[in-house]
Design a protein around this motif. Structure first.
Motif, short mmCIF file in Angstrom:
data_model
loop_
_atom_site.label_atom_id
_atom_site.label_comp_id
_atom_site.label_asym_id
_atom_site.label_seq_id
_atom_site.Cartn_x
_atom_site.Cartn_y
_atom_site.Cartn_z
N ARG A 156 -94.08 51.55 75.92
CA ARG A 156 -93.16 50.36 76.13
C ARG A 156 -93.73 48.96 76.08
N ARG A 157 -94.97 48.93 75.88
CA ARG A 157 -95.58 47.83 76.04
C ARG A 157 -95.46 47.21 74.57
N ASP A 158 -95.80 45.74 74.61
CA ASP A 158 -95.52 44.77 73.35
C ASP A 158 -96.54 45.09 72.26
N LEU A 159 -97.75 44.78 72.39
CA LEU A 159 -98.63 44.76 71.31
C LEU A 159 -99.64 46.02 71.83
N THR A 160 -100.36 46.54 70.52
CA THR A 160 -101.52 47.58 70.74
C THR A 160 -102.53 46.96 71.48
N ILE A 161 -102.88 45.83 71.51
CA ILE A 161 -104.10 45.45 72.18
C ILE A 161 -103.71 45.41 73.70
N ASN A 162 -102.55 45.31 74.01
CA ASN A 162 -102.15 45.40 75.41
C ASN A 162 -101.62 46.77 75.85
N ALA A 163 -101.86 47.59 75.03
CA ALA A 163 -101.29 49.16 75.32
C ALA A 163 -102.48 50.11 75.39
N MET A 164 -103.66 49.77 76.01
CA MET A 164 -104.65 50.61 76.44
C MET A 164 -104.85 50.69 77.86
N ALA A 165 -105.59 51.83 78.35
CA ALA A 165 -105.72 52.20 79.57
C ALA A 165 -107.42 52.56 79.83
N GLU A 166 -107.56 52.43 81.08
CA GLU A 166 -108.99 52.79 81.40
C GLU A 166 -109.01 53.67 82.73
N ALA A 167 -109.60 54.85 82.48
CA ALA A 167 -109.82 55.87 83.39
C ALA A 167 -110.99 55.47 84.42
N ASP A 168 -111.06 56.56 85.49
CA ASP A 168 -111.93 56.18 86.61
C ASP A 168 -113.35 56.18 85.99
N ASP A 169 -113.57 57.05 84.88
CA ASP A 169 -114.89 57.19 84.39
C ASP A 169 -115.16 56.01 83.28
N GLY A 170 -114.45 55.03 83.09
CA GLY A 170 -114.69 53.99 82.06
C GLY A 170 -114.00 54.32 80.68
N SER A 171 -113.50 55.71 80.42
CA SER A 171 -113.17 55.95 79.14
C SER A 171 -111.77 55.42 78.85
N SER A 211 -94.30 49.53 69.00
CA SER A 211 -93.25 50.29 68.31
C SER A 211 -92.05 49.45 67.98
N ASP A 212 -91.01 50.01 67.50
CA ASP A 212 -89.80 49.13 66.78
C ASP A 212 -89.05 48.59 68.32
N ALA A 213 -89.31 49.09 69.33
CA ALA A 213 -88.85 48.56 70.52
C ALA A 213 -89.22 47.22 70.91
N PHE A 214 -90.18 46.62 70.16
CA PHE A 214 -90.58 45.21 70.31
C PHE A 214 -89.54 44.18 70.10
N VAL A 215 -88.48 44.71 69.25
CA VAL A 215 -87.35 43.66 69.03
C VAL A 215 -86.37 43.58 70.11
N GLU A 216 -86.56 44.54 71.13
CA GLU A 216 -85.73 44.68 72.25
C GLU A 216 -85.72 43.47 73.25
N ASP A 217 -87.01 42.80 73.28
CA ASP A 217 -87.20 41.72 74.17
C ASP A 217 -87.71 40.50 73.52
N PRO A 218 -86.98 39.45 73.43
CA PRO A 218 -87.45 38.13 72.65
C PRO A 218 -88.63 37.60 73.37
N VAL A 219 -88.92 37.77 74.80
CA VAL A 219 -90.04 37.11 75.32
C VAL A 219 -91.28 37.67 74.70
N ALA A 273 -99.87 41.10 62.23
CA ALA A 273 -99.80 42.02 61.24
C ALA A 273 -98.29 41.77 60.53
N PRO A 274 -98.25 41.91 59.12
CA PRO A 274 -97.18 41.78 58.28
C PRO A 274 -95.69 42.26 58.90
N GLU A 275 -95.92 43.63 59.37
CA GLU A 275 -94.76 44.29 59.88
C GLU A 275 -94.40 43.74 61.25
#
Length: 407
Positions: free
Chosen positions: A90-105, A125-133, A150-152
């Protein structure tokens, strides 16, 4: 229950940047379990909790479904069965859509690490268009990281503009994101991103109109007014100037663009044309008073400041009075900083001298040394006090100029 570090903290660590704030997502838990564990609920629109010791934010994994216009037009679903990947999706950009586990992975289902390496903003995802912010956030990140789009993703942003989604942005949120972007390293990248997708023409037509307006090449080798304004804003940022100065830098040349009727209907005055444009922009964005007042001052008087050495002492005193410089000297000094940025925000002028600033600072100090109280006591006609004080201050300014010339 599993807990993951998410979002900007993961992104910034991978970029080797200091991590300012850390957000966490909790998978497999209920709100009741969080409260029982000592977390304090604070979320109004979705379940967010503060850690009992660190006070960092912990949000239950959730999904969002579009249910209306704007950034509040979502129905949120948070439950133990929502997976980490569903939350990241549900997040906006791929660079903000990462997580880190307890072991640092790093859990990176959408290629955020590759886009970091490519210095590219790409929607999850195309859900990006749903929030103008998200357009504003991407533009703000462009000011911080100077990544490309990215062009798309640019196509989706342009679609959002053409479909009118940007028109549903709340004024306070627009100002919040623009202000934060102005405080980044290179604000020009924010405005260029907004221009490229067409959003700037919708949220700030006064600013967008500056591109394509020519200037005298001997004063402005960059010629284009919009390009010049971006150089001025970036100079102010590079010097670490505060938000009011950076916003004034953005607004200082608004009057150079022809005033279309759809920007400012009914304006026929001959006051510096940019002033009502600045006022209109500030009213629409609900800009705080300190930023608004300085922007109006700079737009109205920066050309007088540039000509300070040519002005008569009485005219300089009028400038001080118009800017309320004697009562608010710090704001006047900020105006001088904005004028320095205007001078040096030109191709080839980056280190140019600007003696006008030091001159006006010294003349303001001379005017301030006049004892207005003593003049008032000596004046039998109280109605004449303001003019007597003004005359005395003009004389002090003149004396200071002669003394400086003799040195």
């Amino acid at each position: 229950m599993k807990i993951y570090k998410v979002g900007g903290a993961v992104r910034d660590r991978l970029l080797g940047l200091p991590v300012q704030d850390t957000d966490w997502v909790v998978v497999g838990a209920t709100a009741e379990q969080m409260v029982a564990a000592g977390y304090k609920p604070v979320g109004k629109d979705f379940p967010v909790f503060l850690h009992p010791k660190t006070h960092e934010e912990y949000a239950l994994a959730r999904t969002e479904r579009k249910s209306g216009h704007g950034y509040k037009g979502f129905t949120v679903y948070a439950a133990p069965e929502v997976t980490l990947e569903e939350d990241l999706a549900r997040r906006d950009l791929t660079i903000n859509a990462m997580a880190e586990a307890d072991d640092g992975s790093v859990i990176d289902p959408f290629g955020g690490q590759a886009d970091l390496q490519a210095r590219l903003f790409r929607h999850v995802s195309d859900a990006f268009v749903e929030d103008p912010v998200r357009i504003l956030r991407l533009a703000r990140f462009a000011a911080r990281f100077q990544f490309g789009v990215a062009p798309e993703t640019m196509a989706l942003m342009q679609q959002m503009v053409s479909e009118g989604e940007v028109d549903h942005l709340v004024a306070e949120r627009v100002w919040q994101e623009v202000a934060r972007g102005l405080m980044e390293a290179q604000p020009s990248h924010m405005f260029n991103a907004l221009r490229d997708c067409g959003a700037l023409a919708r949220i700030a037509p006064e600013v967008d109109a500056l591109w394509g307006v020519p200037q005298r090449a001997d004063y402005h080798p960059e010629v284009d007014t919009g390009v010049h304004v971006m150089l001025v804003v970036d100079y102010a940022a590079a010097q670490g100037m505060p938000l009011p100065v950076r916003f004034a830098a953005l607004c200082h040349d608004l009057g150079k663009a022809t005033t279309p009727a759809d920007i400012l209907p009914g304006h026929h005055g001959h006051e510096p044309r940019g002033v009502p444009l600045v006022e209109a922009l500030c009213e629409r964005w609900r800009v705080p008073g300190d930023c608004r007042d300085l922007a109006v001052m700079v737009c109205r008087d920066h050309t007088h400041v540039h000509r300070a050495q040519e002005l008569r002492s009485a005219t300089i005193m009028d400038l001080f009075l118009r800017c309320d410089a004697l009562r608010k000297p710090e704001r006047f000094h900020q105006m001088l900083d904005a004028c320095i940025a205007d001078k040096r925000g030109r191709t080839g002028f980056e280190t140019a001298d600007y003696p006008q600033a030091d001159l006006l600072r010294q003349l303001l100090a001379a005017a301030a040394r006049v004892d207005a109280g003593a003049i008032a006591q000596a004046c039998s006609d109280k109605a004449q006090i303001p003019e007597r004080v003004r005359i005395a201050r003009i004389a002090a300014i003149e004396a200071a100029r002669k003394s400086m010339a003799a040195e």
